[in-house]
Design an enzyme around this catalytic site. Structure first.
Site, PDB file in Angstrom:
ATOM      1  N   ASP A 100       0.861  -1.244  -0.150  1.00  0.00           N
ATOM      2  CA  ASP A 100      -0.040   0.074   0.166  1.00  0.00           C
ATOM      3  C   ASP A 100       0.931   1.331  -0.037  1.00  0.00           C
ATOM      4  OD1 ASP A 100      -2.220   1.696   0.601  1.00  0.00           O
ATOM      5  OD2 ASP A 100      -1.684   1.920   2.671  1.00  0.00           O
ATOM      6  N   ASP A 102       0.033   5.281   1.168  1.00  0.00           N
ATOM      7  CA  ASP A 102      -0.005   6.199   2.336  1.00  0.00           C
ATOM      8  C   ASP A 102      -0.224   5.349   3.535  1.00  0.00           C
ATOM      9  OD1 ASP A 102      -0.914   9.087   1.415  1.00  0.00           O
ATOM     10  OD2 ASP A 102      -1.899   7.380  -0.191  1.00  0.00           O
ATOM     11  N   ASP A 287      -1.952  -0.425   5.657  1.00  0.00           N
ATOM     12  CA  ASP A 287      -2.276   0.115   7.023  1.00  0.00           C
ATOM     13  C   ASP A 287      -3.788   0.362   7.097  1.00  0.00           C
ATOM     14  OD1 ASP A 287      -2.258   2.220   5.273  1.00  0.00           O
ATOM     15  OD2 ASP A 287      -2.343   3.564   6.997  1.00  0.00           O
TER      16      ASP A 287
HETATM   17 MG   LIG Z   1      -2.675   3.091   3.324  1.00  0.00          MG
END
Ligand SMILES: [Mg+2]
Length: 335
Positions: A100, A102, A287
């Site tokens: 991922d 960000d 996340d």
């Molecule tokens: Mg993220």
């Protein structure tokens, strides 16, 4: 291995089935997503937008937080501490890496336009991609995440996997896969409406991620969150083929389509010729709530492991955890 051409059927995936819009009974039914009252949305906005824990005022609470995190690590062990164990499981297998962006490669920042990854992180990703096929899967537009990462040798999937580019052979164009292309005019129309309607809400930012629209409220006073939720819902009432989901302090408008980061991982593994679970270990690091689809796919027979990036305890379908992007970088350096 050559990426699978865009128009070639993908047997293992049942891809064509996956491209069909969901039925009204499906979990992604727009009715299910759009009907809740605004106060319910407000609760969701708060619960899906965990702020980083403020430093505890006294030592006792600080200790409680630390103990809570340690207990959570028993369920989601650190991927750094478990590295040898992970590599033992990878023996004799080829590894594929999915990242991922960000909050995983870059820190979460107030202005999403400034979510830059560090030079060290870029080097770590570049090095790992030399011997492990590596893809970045983001909710951002593919162009934007490509611009942030700036490495040509990677696979990129933007818009939560709805816009996938596989690198071509030297001197050749890459292969593009866009399961939601028919939604483009509708997304552009809604983007324009959302920009217009939120222009007077201080701090609100609407981002066109090509196949999804992000309405960021990270910098908006909490008193106005309800207004934003109401505005977005009002507009979406006219678009039953679009649905609303939550990320971290962001509302996201997406096509009603059985496609998510889990499907994108499945597609990429197939494209890479790595869909045989027996001799492949896929590792996905992310996340956010939207990464759970990928964690779930890998946990439920996708032949891999999820690693959740989080500095506070949360339930997840991941197997392991890393505390923050700096630990992600350490992990990448070990690979
Ligand atoms: Mg993220």
């Amino acid at each position: 291995m050559d990426p699978t051409p865009i128009n070639k059927p993908i047997s293992r995936l049942g891809l064509y089935d996956a491209l069909l819009p969901c039925s009204s009974e499906a979990v992604f039914s727009p009715r299910v997503f759009l009907m809740p009252a605004v106060h319910n949305w407000l609760d969701s906005m708060k619960s899906s937008s965990p702020t980083h824990r403020k430093l505890a005022k006294d030592d006792t609470s600080a200790t409680d937080v630390a103990v809570g995190y340690c207990n959570w690590l028993l369920k989601y062990p650190s991927a750094l501490a478990s590295f040898d164990h992970i590599m033992n499981n990878a023996k004799g297998k080829r590894i594929a890496l999915f990242l991922d962006y960000d909050g995983t490669l870059s820190p979460i920042v107030d202005n999403p336009d400034l979510a830059f990854m560090s030079h060290d992180m870029r080097d770590a990703v570049k090095n790992v991609a030399k011997h492990i096929p590596t893809a970045v899967i983001s909710g951002r537009s593919r162009d934007k995440v490509h611009e942030f990462v700036g490495l040509e040798e990677l696979y990129y999937a933007g818009s939560h996997g709805m816009d996938i580019m596989c690198p071509g052979k030297e001197g050749e164009e890459g292969n593009l896969f866009q399961p939601a292309s028919e939604f483009l005019p509708m997304i552009d129309e809604v983007f324009t409406s959302l920009v217009e309607i939120t222009k007077d809400i201080k701090g609100a930012k609407v981002e066109n991620n090509k196949f999804c629209i992000s309405v960021h409220y990270r910098n908006v006073d909490e008193k106005s969150w309800q207004t934003i939720a109401q505005y977005v819902q009002n507009i979406l009432k006219q678009y039953p083929r679009l649905r609303l989901t939550h990320g971290r302090k962001v509302l996201e408008v997406r096509p009603v389509l059985k496609w998510d980061k889990g499907k994108a991982v499945e597609f990429l593994l197939e494209s890479l010729g790595l869909s045989n679970c027996e001799d492949v270990l896929a590792i996905y690091i992310g996340d956010d709530r939207t990464d759970e689809d990928a964690f779930k796919f890998l946990r439920e027979g996708g032949g891999g492991i999820g690693i959740l990036v989080s500095s506070s305890p949360k339930e997840s379908s991941a197997f392991y955890s890393l505390r923050d992007p700096s630990e992600v970088m350490e992990f990448l350096k070990l690979l």
